[in-house]
Motif scaffolding. Sequence first.
Motif, short mmCIF file in Angstrom:
data_model
loop_
_atom_site.label_atom_id
_atom_site.label_comp_id
_atom_site.label_asym_id
_atom_site.label_seq_id
_atom_site.Cartn_x
_atom_site.Cartn_y
_atom_site.Cartn_z
N LEU A 1 28.63 98.37 75.85
CA LEU A 1 29.01 98.55 77.44
C LEU A 1 28.29 99.74 77.46
O LEU A 1 27.36 99.29 78.65
N GLU A 2 28.14 100.30 76.93
CA GLU A 2 27.11 101.55 77.31
C GLU A 2 25.96 101.25 78.10
O GLU A 2 24.89 101.76 78.50
N VAL A 3 24.92 100.40 76.54
CA VAL A 3 23.79 100.10 76.32
C VAL A 3 23.29 98.70 77.72
O VAL A 3 22.75 98.67 78.39
N GLY B 1 20.96 97.75 82.27
CA GLY B 1 21.11 96.39 83.30
C GLY B 1 21.10 94.88 82.86
O GLY B 1 20.29 93.68 83.45
N ALA B 2 21.17 94.70 81.39
CA ALA B 2 20.95 94.12 80.60
C ALA B 2 21.83 92.40 81.12
O ALA B 2 23.10 92.83 80.55
N ILE B 3 21.30 91.29 80.72
CA ILE B 3 22.17 90.26 81.04
C ILE B 3 21.81 88.97 80.90
O ILE B 3 20.98 88.82 80.01
N GLY B 4 22.10 88.44 80.83
CA GLY B 4 22.04 86.91 80.32
C GLY B 4 21.48 87.09 79.37
O GLY B 4 22.02 86.64 78.10
N ARG B 5 19.74 86.30 79.45
CA ARG B 5 19.09 85.86 77.79
C ARG B 5 18.43 86.92 77.30
O ARG B 5 17.81 87.30 76.11
N GLY B 6 18.49 88.17 77.64
CA GLY B 6 18.03 89.31 77.13
C GLY B 6 18.34 89.96 75.87
O GLY B 6 19.71 89.80 75.69
N TRP B 7 17.62 90.16 74.83
CA TRP B 7 17.81 90.52 74.58
C TRP B 7 18.58 92.12 73.61
O TRP B 7 18.47 92.68 74.60
N VAL B 8 19.86 92.61 72.87
CA VAL B 8 20.69 93.04 72.89
C VAL B 8 19.66 94.82 72.39
O VAL B 8 19.76 95.56 72.46
#
Length: 161
Positions: A57-59, A64-71
């Motif tokens: 959650l913090e990362v 501001g990451a969502i969707g197909r972006g890499w963790v």
Amino acid sequence: MALLLVHETGHRITSVRCLRWEDIDLQHEIIVWPSEFDKQREEHVTSPSRVARKALLEVRITAGAIGRGWVIPAVKDESKPCPRGTLDRMFQRAEKLLTIDVQPGMRWHSMRRKPATDHKDGSLKVLCELGGWKSPKTVLECYQQADLESQRGLQASRDQR
């Protein structure tokens, strides 16, 4: 993040580094481990630990990451997952920043032993699913480690009979 996820989930570093944000549903507390990055080529779903949920959650908020972006995106090209070699070089720095008990010489794959051992008192079937192990035999022979504390607990329960 990679070190924490391997530590908390017991999954291989390749599976962890190839997670996308779309694979993680923090509201429903699930991680979908895609078959394309699984050694057994099987998709499976697990529930993240409280520690893993909080870190994810913090990362997610910070990036501001969502969707197909890499963790765990590559440093130079966020359209790709972080390369294994980069993560290998970061391992020693990361272990010093976290409060994870990492033994000297321990690397990514040996990190899988800790969750297997931590959960040895639970259901073996659930543990296999949680860590992505196909065979309980592998967990018992290669990953779970006997320790004196567990032996004493087993003896204490016997002594109470």
